[in-house]
Structure formats: structure tokens, C-alpha cells
Design a protein around this motif. Structure first.
Motif, PDB file in Angstrom:
ATOM      1  N   LEU A  26       0.869  -1.216   0.048  1.00 37.70           N
ATOM      2  CA  LEU A  26      -0.066   0.058  -0.059  1.00 37.70           C
ATOM      3  C   LEU A  26       0.833   1.207   0.013  1.00 37.70           C
ATOM      4  O   LEU A  26       0.790   2.070  -0.706  1.00 37.70           O
ATOM      5  N   GLU A  27       1.932   1.119   0.800  1.00 33.27           N
ATOM      6  CA  GLU A  27       2.821   2.456   0.781  1.00 33.27           C
ATOM      7  C   GLU A  27       3.135   2.621  -0.574  1.00 33.27           C
ATOM      8  O   GLU A  27       3.397   3.767  -0.959  1.00 33.27           O
ATOM      9  N   SER A  28       3.821   1.561  -1.239  1.00 35.30           N
ATOM     10  CA  SER A  28       4.257   1.867  -2.474  1.00 35.30           C
ATOM     11  C   SER A  28       3.400   2.169  -3.653  1.00 35.30           C
ATOM     12  O   SER A  28       3.686   3.315  -4.449  1.00 35.30           O
ATOM     13  N   LEU A  29       2.227   1.683  -3.535  1.00 36.50           N
ATOM     14  CA  LEU A  29       1.068   2.321  -4.227  1.00 36.50           C
ATOM     15  C   LEU A  29       0.777   3.568  -4.331  1.00 36.50           C
ATOM     16  O   LEU A  29       0.806   4.343  -5.209  1.00 36.50           O
ATOM     17  N   LEU A  30       0.711   4.106  -3.094  1.00 32.08           N
ATOM     18  CA  LEU A  30       0.422   5.563  -2.662  1.00 32.08           C
ATOM     19  C   LEU A  30       1.561   6.353  -3.395  1.00 32.08           C
ATOM     20  O   LEU A  30       1.363   7.576  -3.708  1.00 32.08           O
ATOM     21  N   GLU A  31       3.057   5.930  -2.888  1.00 30.31           N
ATOM     22  CA  GLU A  31       4.064   6.630  -3.331  1.00 30.31           C
ATOM     23  C   GLU A  31       4.029   6.687  -4.834  1.00 30.31           C
ATOM     24  O   GLU A  31       4.535   7.811  -5.418  1.00 30.31           O
ATOM     25  N   GLN A  32       3.765   5.376  -5.706  1.00 26.95           N
ATOM     26  CA  GLN A  32       3.716   5.833  -7.025  1.00 26.95           C
ATOM     27  C   GLN A  32       2.697   6.417  -7.637  1.00 26.95           C
ATOM     28  O   GLN A  32       2.867   6.897  -8.775  1.00 26.95           O
ATOM     29  N   SER A  33       1.524   6.555  -6.903  1.00 27.66           N
ATOM     30  CA  SER A  33       0.327   7.252  -7.607  1.00 27.66           C
ATOM     31  C   SER A  33       0.270   8.712  -7.136  1.00 27.66           C
ATOM     32  O   SER A  33      -0.353   9.395  -7.947  1.00 27.66           O
ATOM     33  N   LEU A  34       0.869   9.149  -6.250  1.00 30.10           N
ATOM     34  CA  LEU A  34       0.782  10.480  -5.696  1.00 30.10           C
ATOM     35  C   LEU A  34       2.111  11.328  -5.533  1.00 30.10           C
ATOM     36  O   LEU A  34       2.994  10.793  -4.876  1.00 30.10           O
ATOM     37  N   ASP A  35       1.936  12.668  -5.836  1.00 38.70           N
ATOM     38  CA  ASP A  35       3.287  13.307  -5.593  1.00 38.70           C
ATOM     39  C   ASP A  35       3.059  13.861  -4.155  1.00 38.70           C
ATOM     40  O   ASP A  35       2.014  13.716  -3.363  1.00 38.70           O
TER      41      ASP A  35
END
Length: 543
Positions: free
Chosen positions: A129-138
């Protein structure tokens, strides 16, 4: 007089403000400002243990908790299938990263901090989840092109459509229609690209008129072919917005699935934050972790008032508790008696809140309560005199007193007839002793100095006074009563010597003899302390 009243008069709130300034999270700051002492021995021991473990981690660095938001409200929304904006989602992502790093840092040193490690286990490690949020959002919550292939494609099309519009509008200001314009430039009106057409040429370039100049000589026209290209761009932007909303909804759903464990992690991070703040504040004060002992008692070596500049604060050393039920401090008004009493009150309140203490060494046993009657606390609203206000506070303490309480009195029995005040003070001190309290009090009454010398469990103390310079040294001397030195102080501040002589003649022979004995005791104790210091120095040198 209540426990909260006592914390107020010893200025515990100022300590909490300093503690809060050392926190790194908003929730940790709230917890720091709401700190109150524990009065159960096991609870105090546990808080000190946690602080001690944090102090053991300090040499290799405390884990940072910056960036962990109080996102509990957002997590509730996400858990109920609501859609969060990009900014709170990005904050949650940064919080997950910080909590993971903190958890790993404490785990790698768990042998030094086993109890902190148990708390740190509640910090979630949701790598996917952490990786997904980082990948998806500035960082500001803007959805990145990489959030989905569809979004990346739409943004490429959006750039291409915008480029086509600029190329087409540029052709109007640089081609054969240039002479039809009032200026060879283009501008925007309501988000649409327009060219400044001379009013007399209206109709020569077909399109939509969006505006007219103030003089009426220029009309701002969006050419028809640019309109079509703009509509294509708006269509792509609509698809982009829909895709962004879909991505935010998907991310919110994924966060919602883990909302309980993320919320628990945020709360555990706040607990760690407050503990680490204790360590940072204690280190800034050059403090020590108190050693917990059994029974209500405190033993301080070279303790400094935590709110005073350490460069000017005079250290004090004393032991209260065990066989010593009460310490009675005497000496001149300007000598620092109140500061000494507040120092011990703060040490107990801070220690039983798990804080480090600015001293060379502190041994602390849990007190069951803290009561304090310090300074002029008369109640104007209730029209109480100073004396009545003090008595009201003391009566409340006697009524609710539990064995093992710490009781702090500044000028016990003051504010009334000296003879009655001294007698009342003696009776109150005995009653508090009978009920199992440990007492630190100051007084000017000479009768109480003699009483403390004879009463089992009582110890005299005094604030040192330099009779040569006629100045207080603010140094606490335990074991010897002190003189108020009122006449010497009066002489120093300009009262004529003849007046002082008349005053001396008015003092009874017995009182003068007592004062001389006390002065001799003070001198003897100073000499003994100097001798002990020299002996300690020589012993250390021999070792």
C-alpha cells in the motif's frame, strides 16, 4: 487544594509546554500537553522504564516520527467507502513510510528497548500500500501519470491537443491574417485561446467572440477551427478528471481496508513520540533517568530547578521519605526557599510522569498524591483573606489525604498572629505526619526550628546566607536551621544603623541566644561541608 491545583502552583504546565515543543507529531504534542503524573507504583515504574529505554537508544539516534499525520478522521471516511482527496492520501503514504522506518529502527535495537519494541509492533508495515500511494501521488497529493496506464495516455493526448491549439492559434498571428489583428498576440478568455481582431474586420475571421475591449475597437475572437480543437481538449480533460477520481476512489478503498491498523499505528506513534520527547527534553536539561525505589521518597543530588537558567540555578541536594517525614526550611525571605520547594514538587511530578530530571542523581519512590500551598493564593472572588485562603487549601488536603502523599508548604501558618500561627503550623505538621504524608515546608517561626529539632521524623534545613556580604547564596543546607537575618538584610538595604540597634534591643535575650546558636551551627556546617568536599577530592585523587 487539589492535585491539579498543586501542579498549577509548581508550574508543571510550563514543563509540559517544553515537552510538547520536543514532539514531532500533532497527536504526540496533544498527548504531551495532557500529561499528568501517575500515582500507582507499577505505572510510574513502567513510564520510567520506557524513558530509560529511549535514553539507551539516544547515542545511536532516536527514530524520527516526523510526517506521521493525525489522519484518523480520513481513515474513518475511507473505511466507510468514502473517497479521499489526493493530499490526505499522500500524507497517509508518508506516514506509512515513516512508521515502517521507525519500526525497523527499534526492531534492530530491540535488545536495548524491549518495551518500546512492543509498542513499535503496532506500527504497520504495509509495504504494498505504501508503494502504491508513493507511485500514484506526488507530495502535494497530485495524481501522477504513473498512477494508471489510462491516465498516462490521457495526459499525453492532452499535451498533444494543447500543442495543436497553440500551433493553430499561432498561425493566425503570424500568417496572412496578421494584418487583421490589432496586435500580433494571442491571449485567453474563460480558458479559451483568442486573438485580438480589429472591430472593422469583424466577420473576416469566423469564430466565437468572447470579449470586447473597453474602447470597442477590438474584439477577442476564438476562430472556429480553434473552437473544435478546444472542444477536443475539454473532452480529454473530462476523461482525465474521471480517471483521477477513479484512482482516488481505488486508493481510498485500499486505505479503508487497512484503516484500523493504520489508526492503531498513528496512536502508537504518538505514544512513542511523547516518550522520545521526554528523552530529548531530558538530554537538553543534562538530566538523568530517576532510579525507582520502594516507598514514597525522593533523594536528589545536585538537582536544579528545570525552569531556571542552568548557568545561574544553584543545585540542591536532599532526601525526603524513609525515616524523614518532614524537612522544615528556614532562612531569609530572599534566600530561595520557595524555589527549593517547587524544585522538589516538579521533580516528583515530572518523575511520576516518566520524565528525566535535571540532577546528577535522583532516587524516586512513588508518592500517592501531590498537595501544594505556595505563595499568596487568596481567592478574591470568595473574599477570603490570605490566611483564610491558605487554611481552606490545607483543610481540603487534610480531608482527602492518602498515606504517602507529598505535601508542600510555603510559609506554613503565615498570615496571622505569630504566636497562634506558629502553634497552628506545629499542629498541622504533626497531623500531616500522623496521616502518613511526607512534608517539605518553609517557615520564619523560630519555635518551629526548635520543634523540628526535637520531633522524630523532622529535619531542619536552611538557605545559606553570607553574613559578610549580607547576601543569600541560595544554597540549601540540610540538617541546620537558618536565621531570617532580617536585621542584617534591613541594614544592607539602607535602614539606619541606629534603627537596627533599637530593634536589636527589642529582641529578647532568649531569641538572641537562639539566633547566635543557629549562626554558629550554620558556620559549623559550612566548615564541615568544605572539609567533606576536600576529603572527597583527595579520595578521588588517591583512587
Amino acid at each position: 487544594m487539589s492535585a491539579m491545583h498543586a501542579l498549577g502552583v509548581i508550574e508543571f504546565d510550563s514543563i509540559l509546554a517544553m515537552l510538547a515543543d520536543e514532539t514531532e507529531t500533532s497527536l504526540g504534542r496533544q498527548q504531551a500537553l495532557a500529561t499528568v503524573p501517575d500515582f500507582e507504583p507499577d505505572a510510574v515504574r513502567f513510564r520510567i522504564t520506557l524513558t530509560g529505554e529511549g535514553y539507551d537508544l539516544l547515542p545511536s539516534g532516536l527514530p524520527t516520527l516526523k510526517g506521521i499525520p493525525d489522519a484518523r478522521h480520513s481513515l474513518v471516511i475511507a473505511s466507510k467507502e468514502g473517497t479521499l482527496d489526493g493530499e490526505p492520501l499522500a500524507q497517509i503514504g508518508r506516514g506509512l513510510s515513516t512508521m515502517r522506518n521507525a519500526s525497523l529502527s527499534i526492531e534492530n535495537r530491540s535488545e536495548l528497548a524491549p518495551h518500546l519494541f512492543k509498542i513499535a509492533k503496532n506500527l504497520p508495515r504495509l509495504d504494498r500500500l505504501e508503494s502504491l500511494l508513493e507511485q500514484s501521488l506526488d507530495g502535494d497529493g497530485t495524481v501522477r501519470d504513473s498512477a494508471s496506464p489510462e491516465l498516462g495516455n490521457l495526459r499525453q493526448r492532452k499535451v498533444a491537443a494543447g500543442r495543436r491549439i497553440l500551433e493553430r492559434i499561432q498561425s493566425y498571428i503570424s500568417g496572412r491574417t496578421r494584418d487583421l489583428l490589432s496586435d500580433p498576440i494571442y491571449t485567453e478568455r474563460d480558458g479559451r485561446f483568442v486573438i485580438p481582431l480589429k472591430a472593422e474586420n469583424k466577420g473576416k475571421i469566423k469564430g466565437i467572440v468572447h470579449d470586447t475591449s473597453a474602447s470597442g475597437q477590438t474584439v477577442f475572437v476564438e476562430p472556429d477551427d480553434v473552437v473544435q480543437l478546444g472542444n477536443q481538449l475539454r473532452e480529454i480533460e473530462g476523461e482525465e478528471r474521471a480517471e483521477i477520481q477513479r484512482i482516488l476512489k481505488d486508493l481510498s478503498g485500499r486505505v479503508g481496508q487497512h484503516a484500523p491498523e493504520i489508526a492503531a499505528g498513528i496512536e502508537s506513534a504518538a505514544v512513542l513520540d511523547e516518550i522520545f520527547a521526554r528523552v530529548r527534553l531530558g538530554s537538553a536539561m543534562s538530566g538523568t533517568v530517576p532510579v525507582i525505589v520502594d516507598g514514597p521518597q525522593i533523594k536528589v543530588r545536585d538537582g536544579r530547578h528545570p525552569l531556571l537558567d542552568p548557568k545561574i540555578a544553584i543545585p540542591l541536594s536532599l532526601a525526603l521519605g524513609g525515616e524523614t517525614d518532614a524537612i522544615l526550611i528556614t532562612g531569609p525571605n530572599t534566600g530561595g526557599k520557595t524555589i527549593s520547594i517547587k524544585t522538589i514538587g516538579l521533580f516528583v511530578a515530572m518523575g511520576q510522569s516518566g520524565m528525566m530530571l535535571p540532577a546528577a542523581e535522583v532516587k524516586l519512590g512513588c508518592f500517592s498524591q501531590i498537595w501544594a500551598d505556595i505563595g499568596d493564593e487568596q481567592s478574591l472572588q470568595q473574599s477570603l483573606s490570605t490566611f483564610s485562603g491558605h487554611i481552606k487549601n490545607i483543610a481540603a488536603a487534610l480531608q482527602d489525604l492518602r498515606p504517602g502523599a507529598l505535601v508542600l508548604f510555603d510559609e506554613v501558618g503565615a498570615g496571622t498572629d505569630p504566636a497562634e500561627g506558629a502553634s497552628l503550623a506545629r499542629a498541622l505538621l504533626l497531623e500531616f505526619q500522623r496521616k502518613g504524608a511526607k512534608i517539605l515546608a518553609s517557615t520564619h517561626y523560630g519555635e518551629l526550628k526548635i520543634f523540628a529539632s526535637d520531633q522524630p521524623g523532622f529535619v531542619n534545613a536552611s538557605m545559606e546566607f553570607d553574613v559578610k556580604s549580607l547576601r543569600p547564596t541560595y544554597r540549601l543546607m540540610v540538617g541546620t536551621p537558618g536565621s531570617s537575618h532580617a536585621l542584617k538584610i534591613a541594614l544592607r538595604y539602607g535602614i539606619p544603623e541606629g534603627v537596627i540597634q533599637v530593634a536589636e534591643e527589642g529582641i529578647g535575650i532568649q531569641e538572641r541566644d537562639i539566633a547566635r546558636v543557629i549562626e554558629k551551627l550554620e558556620t559549623a556546617q559550612k566548615q564541615a561541608q568544605r572539609a567533606q568536599s576536600e576529603a572527597d577530592r583527595l579520595t578521588n585523587r588517591l583512587k
